[in-house]
Design an enzyme around this catalytic site. Structure first.
Site, PDB file in Angstrom:
ATOM      1  N   THR A  26      20.923  18.481   0.466  1.00  0.00           N
ATOM      2  CA  THR A  26      20.275  19.684   0.998  1.00  0.00           C
ATOM      3  C   THR A  26      19.241  20.286   0.048  1.00  0.00           C
ATOM      4  O   THR A  26      18.579  21.259   0.394  1.00  0.00           O
ATOM      5  CB  THR A  26      21.340  20.769   1.287  1.00  0.00           C
ATOM      6  N   VAL A  29      15.077  17.913  -4.085  1.00  0.00           N
ATOM      7  CA  VAL A  29      14.974  16.463  -4.264  1.00  0.00           C
ATOM      8  C   VAL A  29      15.661  15.747  -3.101  1.00  0.00           C
ATOM      9  O   VAL A  29      15.126  14.782  -2.548  1.00  0.00           O
ATOM     10  CB  VAL A  29      15.597  16.025  -5.615  1.00  0.00           C
ATOM     11  N   ARG A  54      29.277  24.987   0.744  1.00  0.00           N
ATOM     12  CA  ARG A  54      28.409  25.929   1.486  1.00  0.00           C
ATOM     13  C   ARG A  54      27.659  25.218   2.606  1.00  0.00           C
ATOM     14  O   ARG A  54      27.342  25.824   3.626  1.00  0.00           O
ATOM     15  CB  ARG A  54      27.341  26.527   0.542  1.00  0.00           C
ATOM     16  N   SER A  55      27.340  23.957   2.397  1.00  0.00           N
ATOM     17  CA  SER A  55      26.493  23.229   3.354  1.00  0.00           C
ATOM     18  C   SER A  55      27.292  22.331   4.289  1.00  0.00           C
ATOM     19  O   SER A  55      26.698  21.697   5.181  1.00  0.00           O
ATOM     20  CB  SER A  55      25.476  22.359   2.603  1.00  0.00           C
ATOM     21  N   CYS A 144      11.366  14.697 -14.220  1.00  0.00           N
ATOM     22  CA  CYS A 144      10.139  14.594 -13.407  1.00  0.00           C
ATOM     23  C   CYS A 144       8.865  14.628 -14.244  1.00  0.00           C
ATOM     24  O   CYS A 144       7.868  13.992 -13.882  1.00  0.00           O
ATOM     25  CB  CYS A 144      10.108  15.699 -12.349  1.00  0.00           C
ATOM     26  N   ARG A 262       4.197  25.946 -16.953  1.00  0.00           N
ATOM     27  CA  ARG A 262       4.398  26.068 -15.502  1.00  0.00           C
ATOM     28  C   ARG A 262       3.145  26.697 -14.885  1.00  0.00           C
ATOM     29  O   ARG A 262       2.622  27.676 -15.435  1.00  0.00           O
ATOM     30  CB  ARG A 262       5.613  26.972 -15.246  1.00  0.00           C
ATOM     31  N   HIS A 269       3.286  17.545 -10.515  1.00  0.00           N
ATOM     32  CA  HIS A 269       3.033  17.846 -11.921  1.00  0.00           C
ATOM     33  C   HIS A 269       1.751  17.151 -12.376  1.00  0.00           C
ATOM     34  O   HIS A 269       1.448  16.033 -11.929  1.00  0.00           O
ATOM     35  CB  HIS A 269       4.173  17.317 -12.804  1.00  0.00           C
TER      36      HIS A 269
HETATM   37  N1  LIG Z   1      12.943  19.349  -8.596  1.00  0.00           N
HETATM   38  C1  LIG Z   1      12.455  18.350  -9.309  1.00  0.00           C
HETATM   39  O1  LIG Z   1      11.227  18.143  -9.443  1.00  0.00           O
HETATM   40  C2  LIG Z   1      13.390  17.423 -10.014  1.00  0.00           C
HETATM   41  C3  LIG Z   1      12.872  16.245 -10.545  1.00  0.00           C
HETATM   42  C4  LIG Z   1      13.708  15.350 -11.210  1.00  0.00           C
HETATM   43  C5  LIG Z   1      15.038  15.647 -11.320  1.00  0.00           C
HETATM   44  N2  LIG Z   1      15.536  16.806 -10.799  1.00  0.00           N
HETATM   45  C6  LIG Z   1      16.961  17.044 -10.941  1.00  0.00           C
HETATM   46  O2  LIG Z   1      17.575  16.771  -9.676  1.00  0.00           O
HETATM   47  C7  LIG Z   1      18.710  17.626  -9.496  1.00  0.00           C
HETATM   48  C8  LIG Z   1      18.557  18.401  -8.200  1.00  0.00           C
HETATM   49  O3  LIG Z   1      17.398  19.221  -8.325  1.00  0.00           O
HETATM   50  P1  LIG Z   1      16.773  20.034  -7.089  1.00  0.00           P
HETATM   51  O4  LIG Z   1      15.452  20.478  -7.597  1.00  0.00           O
HETATM   52  O5  LIG Z   1      16.857  19.259  -5.834  1.00  0.00           O
HETATM   53  O6  LIG Z   1      17.807  21.280  -7.011  1.00  0.00           O
HETATM   54  P2  LIG Z   1      18.108  22.265  -5.783  1.00  0.00           P
HETATM   55  O7  LIG Z   1      16.947  22.337  -4.865  1.00  0.00           O
HETATM   56  O8  LIG Z   1      18.606  23.509  -6.395  1.00  0.00           O
HETATM   57  O9  LIG Z   1      19.324  21.528  -5.000  1.00  0.00           O
HETATM   58  C9  LIG Z   1      20.586  21.373  -5.591  1.00  0.00           C
HETATM   59  C10 LIG Z   1      21.480  20.510  -4.712  1.00  0.00           C
HETATM   60  O10 LIG Z   1      22.740  20.387  -5.387  1.00  0.00           O
HETATM   61  C11 LIG Z   1      23.791  20.820  -4.498  1.00  0.00           C
HETATM   62  N3  LIG Z   1      24.848  21.461  -5.284  1.00  0.00           N
HETATM   63  C12 LIG Z   1      24.736  22.513  -6.124  1.00  0.00           C
HETATM   64  N4  LIG Z   1      25.945  22.834  -6.640  1.00  0.00           N
HETATM   65  C13 LIG Z   1      26.833  21.964  -6.103  1.00  0.00           C
HETATM   66  C14 LIG Z   1      28.235  21.767  -6.208  1.00  0.00           C
HETATM   67  N5  LIG Z   1      28.986  22.539  -7.008  1.00  0.00           N
HETATM   68  N6  LIG Z   1      28.820  20.760  -5.499  1.00  0.00           N
HETATM   69  C15 LIG Z   1      28.080  19.985  -4.687  1.00  0.00           C
HETATM   70  N7  LIG Z   1      26.739  20.112  -4.526  1.00  0.00           N
HETATM   71  C16 LIG Z   1      26.133  21.079  -5.225  1.00  0.00           C
HETATM   72  C17 LIG Z   1      23.122  21.783  -3.564  1.00  0.00           C
HETATM   73  O11 LIG Z   1      23.911  21.910  -2.390  1.00  0.00           O
HETATM   74  P3  LIG Z   1      23.922  23.264  -1.499  1.00  0.00           P
HETATM   75  O12 LIG Z   1      22.623  23.245  -0.713  1.00  0.00           O
HETATM   76  O13 LIG Z   1      25.112  23.092  -0.658  1.00  0.00           O
HETATM   77  O14 LIG Z   1      23.971  24.415  -2.459  1.00  0.00           O
HETATM   78  C18 LIG Z   1      21.779  21.092  -3.333  1.00  0.00           C
HETATM   79  O15 LIG Z   1      21.947  20.042  -2.394  1.00  0.00           O
HETATM   80  C19 LIG Z   1      18.789  18.500 -10.754  1.00  0.00           C
HETATM   81  O16 LIG Z   1      19.645  17.918 -11.696  1.00  0.00           O
HETATM   82  C20 LIG Z   1      17.353  18.479 -11.262  1.00  0.00           C
HETATM   83  O17 LIG Z   1      17.275  18.722 -12.644  1.00  0.00           O
HETATM   84  C21 LIG Z   1      14.754  17.689 -10.117  1.00  0.00           C
END
Ligand SMILES: NC(=O)c1ccc[n+]([C@@H]2O[C@H](COP(=O)([O-])OP(=O)(O)OC[C@H]3O[C@@H](n4cnc5c(N)ncnc54)[C@H](OP(=O)(O)O)[C@@H]3O)[C@@H](O)[C@H]2O)c1
EC number: 1.2.1.11
Length: 365
Positions: A26, A29, A54-55, A144, A262, A269
């Site tokens: 959800t 990423v 939650r989801s 990233c 940022r 990026h």
């Molecule tokens: N954004 C980028 O550009 C990027 C690039 C490379 C790597 N990353 C890494 O990829 C990961 C995800 O990043 P994102 O940007 O997609 O974050 P995000 O938008 O905040 O999404 C987080 C995801 O993790 C789930 N989650 C959070 N807490 C959880 C728990 N306790 N149990 C199960 N699921 C849980 C959330 O589910 P709910 O919706 O149910 O809360 C959601 O699906 C991070 O480690 C980040 O550092 C991100």
């Protein structure tokens, strides 16, 4: 192969095509991952979508079908061959070993395992061989910011031999997840159509104290900070770019200086790169390498106003390179400007490519 991978292979035989779990389906990423899985060759059997409680029960589209999200539990990994983790570091740290114990190979997008010596850090265009040496059953996906430049740098390194790297990033807000995007959009709505940005503090007063995941307002601003504070004033993001570039390129002592900034861009990026090599380089040879490197697009004709920008690179797969110049005062160094979609190659696409490498291994006779 380790006993972990051995158990995984048996799962694949049982189900025919391998079962994939997307943990964090959800998130920012995870959402792009579902698009990519819908666009790439359909090699998976079941695709199971997992997120926080939650989801649970939400329905998301993948491969043209609505799939119900299930909560992250041990049972959620029953029969899973490959599990992609797109969740915060602490969630990966706890749950990736559980998924491995249940028989899955984990491809982790968080920062939890990237520098573990028993976990390979893989970019398929640069070090695909590393995917097979996964002593913990986990393969890490780079950060990233590193990923947005490393495919182009890997190609130049293979020809010229990299000796030093000086990098500045211009990072999009979606690098901080959904809350980063929500924060920028909210702030933009508060400053749009105003005369703000002409007096000290006027933007800050307009957007209020809640600056989301950023330490300062990001609308009408640039913020020289990403991540958390590390020793001697460096940020965690800057340390990741240094440590991960060294590990992927197999250059453990490469001098790397990074400043992460940022900017008010939603996704993609950008980086300026000063790369010094073993001997003299020419722009012609560099352009030839970049023009033919898989995963790289050379877009570099300043006379025609052609260079990459996030507005054009967003939503695309390659690393875009422009402004290729030889350093004025050092014939062994190149200057580049690079753009890469942080949610595609910077996260979901690279993870999907790694998972596809594992799947081909599991399906091999
Ligand atoms: N954004 C980028 O550009 C990027 C690039 C490379 C790597 N990353 C890494 O990829 C990961 C995800 O990043 P994102 O940007 O997609 O974050 P995000 O938008 O905040 O999404 C987080 C995801 O993790 C789930 N989650 C959070 N807490 C959880 C728990 N306790 N149990 C199960 N699921 C849980 C959330 O589910 P709910 O919706 O149910 O809360 C959601 O699906 C991070 O480690 C980040 O550092 C991100």
């Amino acid at each position: 192969m380790t006993d972990v991978a051995g158990r995984t292979a048996r799962n694949a035989v049982r189900t025919g095509r391998p079962t994939l779990a997307v943990v964090g389906a959800t998130g920012a990423v995870g959402s792009v991952m579902l698009q990519i899985l819908s666009q790439h060759a359909d090699i998976w059997g079941e695709i199971r979508l997992i997120a926080s409680p939650r989801s649970a029960g939400r329905k998301l589209a993948v491969r043209g079908e609505e799939v119900e999200v299930v909560a992250l539990t041990e049972e959620a990994f029953d029969g899973v061959d490959v599990a992609m983790f797109d969740v915060p570091d602490e969630v990966s740290a706890r749950w990736a070993p559980i998924a491995v114990a249940k028989g899955a190979v984990v491809v982790d997008n968080s920062g939890a395992f990237r520098m573990d010596p028993d976990v390979p850090l893989v970019v398929p265009e640069v070090n695909p061989h590393a995917v097979r040496v996964r002593r913990r059953g986990i393969i890490a996906n780079p950060n990233c910011t590193t990923l947005s430049m490393i495919v182009a740098l890997g190609a130049l390194h293979a020809e010229f031999g990299l000796r030093e790297l000086v990098v500045s990033s211009y990072q999009a807000v979606s690098g901080a997840g959904r809350s980063g995007v929500d924060t920028l959009r909210r702030q933009l709505s508060l400053v749009a159509g105003t005369e703000l940005g002409t007096h000290p503090g006027d933007v800050r007063r307009a957007v209020g104290d809640d600056t989301g995941p950023f330490p300062e307002p990001v609308a009408l601003n640039v913020v020289p900070w990403a991540g958390s504070l590390r020793e001697d004033g460096w940020s965690s993001e800057e340390m990741k770019v240094r440590d991960e570039s060294r590990k992927i390129l197999g250059l453990p002592t490469l001098p790397v200086a990074v400043t992460c900034v940022r900017v008010p861009v939603v996704t993609t990026h950008s980086l300026t790169v000063h790369a010094r090599f073993e001997g003299e380089v020419t722009v012609d040879k560099a352009r030839e390498i970049l023009a033919t490197a898989p995963g790289v697009v050379l877009f570099d004709d300043p006379a025609a106003g052609e260079f990459p920008t996030p507005a054009d690179a967003v939503g695309t797969d390659p690393t875009w390179v422009g402004r290729v110049r030889r350093a004025l005062d050092d014939p062994t160094a190149l200057e580049l400007f690079v753009c890469g979609d942080n949610l595609r190659k910077g996260a979901a696409l690279n993870t999907a490519q790694i998972a596809e490498l594992v799947a081909s291994e599991l399906s091999a006779p």
